[in-house]
Design a protein around this motif. Structure first.
Motif, mmCIF file in Angstrom:
data_model
loop_
_atom_site.group_PDB
_atom_site.id
_atom_site.type_symbol
_atom_site.label_atom_id
_atom_site.label_comp_id
_atom_site.label_asym_id
_atom_site.label_seq_id
_atom_site.Cartn_x
_atom_site.Cartn_y
_atom_site.Cartn_z
ATOM 1 N N ASP A 31 0.821 -1.218 0.000
ATOM 2 C CA ASP A 31 0.000 0.000 0.000
ATOM 3 C C ASP A 31 0.848 1.259 0.000
ATOM 4 O OD1 ASP A 31 -2.442 -1.238 -0.059
ATOM 5 O OD2 ASP A 31 -2.843 -1.080 2.091
ATOM 6 N N MET A 32 1.945 1.204 0.738
ATOM 7 C CA MET A 32 2.794 2.391 0.835
ATOM 8 C C MET A 32 3.664 2.559 -0.409
ATOM 9 S SD MET A 32 1.772 3.682 3.616
ATOM 10 C CE MET A 32 2.883 4.998 4.083
ATOM 11 N N GLY A 33 3.491 1.682 -1.361
ATOM 12 C CA GLY A 33 4.178 1.860 -2.648
ATOM 13 C C GLY A 33 5.417 1.007 -2.831
ATOM 14 N N VAL A 34 5.701 0.112 -1.886
ATOM 15 C CA VAL A 34 6.845 -0.774 -2.027
ATOM 16 C C VAL A 34 6.417 -1.950 -2.902
ATOM 17 C CG1 VAL A 34 8.633 -2.057 -0.806
ATOM 18 C CG2 VAL A 34 7.534 -0.115 0.298
ATOM 19 N N THR A 35 6.351 -1.722 -4.207
ATOM 20 C CA THR A 35 5.956 -2.789 -5.130
ATOM 21 C C THR A 35 7.126 -3.093 -6.054
ATOM 22 O OG1 THR A 35 5.076 -1.170 -6.669
ATOM 23 C CG2 THR A 35 3.518 -2.127 -5.120
ATOM 24 N N PRO A 36 7.183 -4.293 -6.609
ATOM 25 C CA PRO A 36 8.281 -4.653 -7.508
ATOM 26 C C PRO A 36 8.461 -3.618 -8.621
ATOM 27 C CG PRO A 36 7.023 -6.590 -6.961
ATOM 28 C CD PRO A 36 6.292 -5.431 -6.356
ATOM 29 N N GLY A 37 9.716 -3.311 -8.891
ATOM 30 C CA GLY A 37 10.004 -2.340 -9.942
ATOM 31 C C GLY A 37 10.195 -0.930 -9.419
ATOM 32 N N ARG B 3 -24.468 15.186 3.191
ATOM 33 C CA ARG B 3 -23.234 14.964 3.931
ATOM 34 C C ARG B 3 -22.092 14.652 2.981
ATOM 35 N NH1 ARG B 3 -23.422 10.233 6.521
ATOM 36 N NH2 ARG B 3 -25.272 9.800 5.294
ATOM 37 N N PHE B 4 -21.036 15.422 3.024
ATOM 38 C CA PHE B 4 -19.832 15.160 2.228
ATOM 39 C C PHE B 4 -18.721 14.725 3.179
ATOM 40 C CE2 PHE B 4 -20.912 18.456 -1.337
ATOM 41 C CZ PHE B 4 -22.084 17.747 -1.587
ATOM 42 N N ALA B 5 -18.041 13.628 2.816
ATOM 43 C CA ALA B 5 -16.944 13.151 3.658
ATOM 44 C C ALA B 5 -15.610 13.545 3.029
ATOM 45 C CB ALA B 5 -17.026 11.640 3.810
ATOM 46 N N LEU B 6 -14.663 13.969 3.864
ATOM 47 C CA LEU B 6 -13.320 14.283 3.375
ATOM 48 C C LEU B 6 -12.425 13.078 3.621
ATOM 49 C CD1 LEU B 6 -12.718 17.894 4.765
ATOM 50 C CD2 LEU B 6 -13.729 17.200 2.601
ATOM 51 N N ALA B 7 -11.856 12.543 2.539
ATOM 52 C CA ALA B 7 -10.958 11.403 2.690
ATOM 53 C C ALA B 7 -9.647 11.718 1.990
ATOM 54 C CB ALA B 7 -11.583 10.148 2.092
ATOM 55 N N GLY B 8 -8.554 11.256 2.553
ATOM 56 C CA GLY B 8 -7.269 11.495 1.925
ATOM 57 C C GLY B 8 -6.140 10.977 2.785
ATOM 58 N N ASN B 9 -4.927 11.006 2.234
ATOM 59 C CA ASN B 9 -3.746 10.570 2.978
ATOM 60 C C ASN B 9 -3.514 11.488 4.184
ATOM 61 O OD1 ASN B 9 -1.388 9.376 0.434
ATOM 62 N ND2 ASN B 9 -3.411 8.693 1.003
ATOM 63 N N LEU B 55 -12.638 12.852 8.095
ATOM 64 C CA LEU B 55 -12.265 11.486 8.490
ATOM 65 C C LEU B 55 -10.762 11.405 8.753
ATOM 66 C CD1 LEU B 55 -14.315 9.495 5.825
ATOM 67 C CD2 LEU B 55 -14.910 9.899 8.213
ATOM 68 N N PRO B 56 -10.332 10.456 9.607
ATOM 69 C CA PRO B 56 -8.895 10.295 9.845
ATOM 70 C C PRO B 56 -8.148 9.996 8.541
ATOM 71 C CG PRO B 56 -10.161 9.011 11.422
ATOM 72 C CD PRO B 56 -11.139 9.542 10.427
ATOM 73 N N GLY B 57 -6.926 10.466 8.457
ATOM 74 C CA GLY B 57 -6.123 10.264 7.254
ATOM 75 C C GLY B 57 -5.809 8.791 7.013
ATOM 76 N N ILE B 58 -5.915 8.364 5.760
ATOM 77 C CA ILE B 58 -5.665 6.955 5.440
ATOM 78 C C ILE B 58 -4.845 6.833 4.163
ATOM 79 C CG2 ILE B 58 -7.673 5.935 6.566
ATOM 80 C CD1 ILE B 58 -9.191 6.142 3.958
ATOM 81 N N TYR B 59 -4.082 5.765 4.051
ATOM 82 C CA TYR B 59 -3.304 5.498 2.852
ATOM 83 C C TYR B 59 -4.037 4.535 1.927
ATOM 84 C CZ TYR B 59 0.602 7.625 5.317
ATOM 85 O OH TYR B 59 1.412 8.498 5.985
ATOM 86 N N SER B 60 -4.905 3.731 2.529
ATOM 87 C CA SER B 60 -5.551 2.665 1.774
ATOM 88 C C SER B 60 -6.857 2.333 2.482
ATOM 89 C CB SER B 60 -4.621 1.447 1.763
ATOM 90 O OG SER B 60 -5.350 0.267 1.555
ATOM 91 N N LEU B 61 -7.756 1.668 1.788
ATOM 92 C CA LEU B 61 -9.011 1.278 2.444
ATOM 93 C C LEU B 61 -8.901 -0.078 3.115
ATOM 94 C CD1 LEU B 61 -11.671 2.641 -0.040
ATOM 95 C CD2 LEU B 61 -11.165 3.471 2.242
ATOM 96 N N SER B 62 -7.721 -0.693 3.055
ATOM 97 C CA SER B 62 -7.498 -1.892 3.862
ATOM 98 C C SER B 62 -7.104 -1.430 5.241
ATOM 99 C CB SER B 62 -6.364 -2.729 3.269
ATOM 100 O OG SER B 62 -6.739 -3.190 2.016
#
Lengths: 79, 767
Positions: A31-37, B3-9, B55-62
């Protein structure tokens, strides 16, 4: 030459070949961008030697040597 | 209202955008069910008011940290009318990674390209049109800081929110798309919302998804056997992550036009130059220690920059002695720090208000009416005791916010991680712990940034051991009382050693927990080091205002209610007669006498005389707010010496409560070892109601009751150990103290041996 990221010396650059590990940790790395290549540059080590700071995809990421060990790179790579 | 949600890193300028959009309308509240602070406000510049949710900052939805789970759940389950995805254009690649996932959800998405001004300044440009065409959703360039183009952003978002959007994926691998299609149909059959999103997450081996739909996992496993990617084999997790990044680089590499392509090694900007110093091999740690010292010095010191001698040497102090300025700006020990000046100012005002009210009521109702006592000694003194700490807590918060917003806190975690790992925590745990010296409440909220539950529980449990601002008066008063009554010790020395005791207790407890009940590998440490930025005044102020409001709200609800209850218990006897300050016959005193024997091993139990119950009572009132501990001692001391007006006046004149403690010491027969043990008990035991409420909200389900038990056990064992240890140094008590302390040592060593042996036999399973 193939090396793991935790074996890198300061200022060395490499291109990711594989990312080992599993589960959440591994996906976090991907997710943080550590992908092959992807090119990685070892920028700094913390005052106590661990964790390390790398430049990847134009930003700075810090991770521990144990996590860095999971990342296998080809030395040199694109400059 | 839409309602608009703010999402981002994290660090993409989300909060700045939120503040710019909502101005002063923002308010902080608690989510039902999920224990996270929500921030929402209203945007009013368009025809209809729109609710904006930060919303809290996120890098991914996982999900990875509990903060990220909140963001994911909000977007998936709460069905916002539109998601505004903030993208930091100075770091397009990683920011768009989240965008590719948001696009998979059936929700209107608008992309806000933030920090355009920063990008332009560096001589680069971005082609928003091209991004819009490729992504298929509106893309607007903005500067959240300068409030550029925000109206346009909101207009486009409002437009987008009125038509439903079907989620779509950027994954282009044919075989993979087939699988996604099949899983999606299976989800659709189960009437699940957002089938595409869930299908892809399941294939990505997302823990949450696999747990909620175990029956579909097989489908993916079967497919894997037939799937062969030339680079990744059957590793679908990597294939998907890789295809997202590949999509971004191949489509948008040309979107940013730079003056020159720079190699990784050349990147040496201001941030790097600052980093060279602040994370330097040798100076890094020294600078950090200095900054930390300065922060606490600014907030708590009564001898600011050690200028104590200068005032009196130049004759300034004597000429102003006795005026209102003395006490406010300086004391005998030196000039006050800004934090102490503010606090004094608050306290002086509060005292003036309380006195005025008391005088008015005494005139109207006659002396000694219960209502005067209730309002002045119960309600007002309770409220003011809490509010009196507001300035120092806010100042501490401001300084920590500056450290956080500037990007330095992330470096602190970087510097300290190795040290903390020795105790089984990560460098990030340092930040909430150090905040604990100010106030446990914000410190516990801060643990949300910790990825691992076990690490989070351990951190929350030891946060109260980092003696907070409200516990300082206990230290000062009792140390002063010991000095006055026994003619021994040194107030500063006792205070500092008690801080140290707290830290040592925290380390011991963390190590113990991480090796027993919270055993597990230390959580991975993967963190972005954001570029240094100058903190913005406006966002700091909004942040501070939020905190102040929250704090005041608490003071007027939970704390006020419990103060009133305790006031009734301590001012009414079992016959329901008003006692007018004579606490010794109160219901609370009855309770105190009942539990007093329990404290015998700690030095303030059955060995004391009739008034000894006061320590037990003080410990109970301390649960409401630690300020009450000394207030309780003072109230009872006044009653004991009520026959001699001189002493009563002395107690009332002494704001620090030293006089009161000295009188209590003389009248209860407590030893100095018992006094120190009493301080330790209050430092390590259950924290105030406000902190308990926060802990309950932040801790994972079912762990709060164990946490309360942990605090009780830690304070009991800790103070008993300290009491027997100190008693070895006294001729009258060494006879029993030496064998007792030796016994404690033997037990401790035995416990360590058992734990080490057990852990060796039962190694941690790989997570």
């Amino acid at each position: 030459m193939i090396k793991r990221l935790d074996e890198f010396a300061l200022g060395e650059t490499g291109v990711v070949k594989t990312v080992e590990g599993e589960g959440m940790l591994r996906r976090r790395l991907l997710d943080m961008g550590v992908t092959p290549g992807t090119a990685i540059f070892l920028r700094k080590k913390a005052p106590l030697g661990d964790p390390i700071e790398i430049t990847i995809r134009g930003y700075e990421l810090t991770l521990r040597k144990t996590e860095a060990h999971l990342i296998v790179l080809e030395m040199g790579g694109r400059k | 209202m839409k309602r608009f949600a703010l999402a981002g890193n994290p660090n993409s300028g989300k909060t700045t955008l939120f503040n710019s959009l909502t101005g002063s309308t923002a308010h902080v509240g608690n989510w039902p069910g999920v224990t996270v602070e929500k921030k929402d406000g209203t945007y009013k510049k368009l025809g209809e008011p729109i609710s904006i949710v930060d919303l809290p900052g996120i890098y991914s939805l996982s999900p990875y940290t509990s903060e990220e789970v909140v963001s994911r759940n909000y977007i998936i389950d709460e069905h916002p009318d539109c998601v505004i995805n903030i993208v930091d254009v100075t770091n397009l690649e990683r920011n768009l990674y989240l965008t590719t996932q948001l696009l998979e959800i059936n929700v209107p998405v608008v992309v806000a390209l933030n920090m355009i001004d920063v990008l332009n300044k560096s001589g680069a440009e971005i082609n928003a049109k091209q991004l819009e065409e490729k992504l298929g959703v509106p893309v607007i360039s903005i500067s959240a800081l300068r409030e550029d183009n925000l109206e346009e952003l909101m207009k486009r978002a409002l437009e987008a929110s009125s038509k439903p959007r079907e989620g779509r994926t950027i994954i282009s691998n044919e075989d993979l798309l087939h699988l996604i299609g099949d899983v999606k149909i299976a989800f659709k059959g189960k009437q699940v919302d957002n089938p595409l999103f869930h299908a892809i997450k399941l294939i990505e081996e997302d823990e949450v998804e696999m747990k909620s739909h175990p029956e579909l996992v097989e489908m993916v496993t079967d497919f894997k056997k037939t799937f062969k990617d030339e680079t990744f084999g059957e590793d679908l997790v990597a294939v998907i992550a890789d295809s997202r990044y590949k999509y971004i680089t191949s489509n948008f590499h040309g979107s940013v036009k730079r003056n020159k392509e720079e190699a990784l090694e050349d990147k040496m900007n201001t941030s790097d130059k600052i980093d060279r110093v602040l994370t330097h091999k040798v100076f890094g740690l020294i600078i950090f220690a200095a900054i930390l010292f300065l922060v606490f010095h600014l907030v708590f010191s009564e001898n600011f920059f050690f200028l104590g001698g200068i005032l009196s040497a130049n004759g300034v102090a004597p000429s102003l002695e006795g005026t209102i300025y003395e006490g406010l700006f300086w004391t005998e020990s030196g000039i006050n720090s800004p934090g102490v000046i503010l606090q004094n100012f608050f306290e002086m005002s509060f005292t003036a208000i309380t006195d005025a009210v008391a005088n008015g009521l005494n005139g109207a109702l006659g002396e000694g009416h219960w209502f005067t006592g209730f309002l002045c000694d119960g309600v007002l003194s309770g409220l003011f005791a809490i509010l009196g700490f507001l300035p120092q807590i806010l100042l501490l918060f401001l300084l920590f916010s500056i450290m956080e917003d500037s990007g330095y806190m992330a470096r602190v975690a970087f510097i300290l991680d190795k040290l903390f790992r020795k105790f089984g925590l990560s460098g990030r745990a340092f930040i909430p712990m150090i905040m604990g010296f100010g106030c446990s409440v914000p410190a516990m909220v801060n643990t949300r940034t910790l990825a691992d539950d076990r690490e989070k529980i351990a951190t929350i449990r030891v946060i109260p051991f980092f003696s907070c601002g409200a516990k300082l008066p206990i230290l000062v008063a009792i140390a002063g009382g010991v000095l006055q009554a026994f003619g021994m010790g040194n107030v500063d020395l006792i205070t500092y050693s008690m801080y140290l005791v707290g830290i040592i207790a925290a380390i011991i407890c963390v190590v113990l927990m991480r090796n027993t009940s919270l055993r597990g590998k230390s959580a991975p440490f993967i963190m972005e080091l954001p570029e240094y930025r100058v903190p913005q005044f406006k966002s700091l102020m909004i942040h501070l205002w939020d905190k102040a409001k929250h704090f005041v709200q608490k003071a007027f609800t939970v704390i006020l209610a419990s103060t009133i209850v305790i006031w009734f218990l301590s001012n009414f006897g079992f016959n329901w007669a008003y006692l007018d300050g004579d606490m010794s016959n109160s219901i609370l005193a009855g309770i105190g006498q009942l539990i007093q024997p329990l404290f015998t091993p700690l030095g303030f139990g059955a060995q004391l005389n009739a008034f000894g119950f006061v320590f037990a009572v003080a410990a109970i009132t301390g649960l409401i707010a630690k300020e009450n501990v000394i207030a309780t001692l003072a109230a009872l001391a006044t009653i004991i010496v009520t026959a001699s007006p001189d002493l009563v006046a002395a107690i009332e004149a002494d704001e620090e409560g030293i006089e009161a403690v000295a009188i209590m010491i003389q009248n209860t027969g407590i030893t100095w070892q018992g006094c120190i043990s009493f301080i330790a008990f209050n430092m390590l035991t259950i924290p105030c109601f406000a902190a308990c409420a926060t802990a309950k909200a932040e801790l994972p389900k079912g762990t709060f009751k164990w946490t309360i038990l942990f605090w009780l056990a830690a304070s009991y064992v800790g103070s008993a150990t300290i009491y027997s240890f100190l008693s070895m140094f006294d001729a009258s008590s060494f006879m029993w103290a030496i064998p007792v302390f030796a016994g404690i040592l033997v037990l401790a060593v035995a416990a360590v041996i058992i734990i080490v042996r057990y852990n060796k036999k039962h190694p941690i399973k790989e997570a």
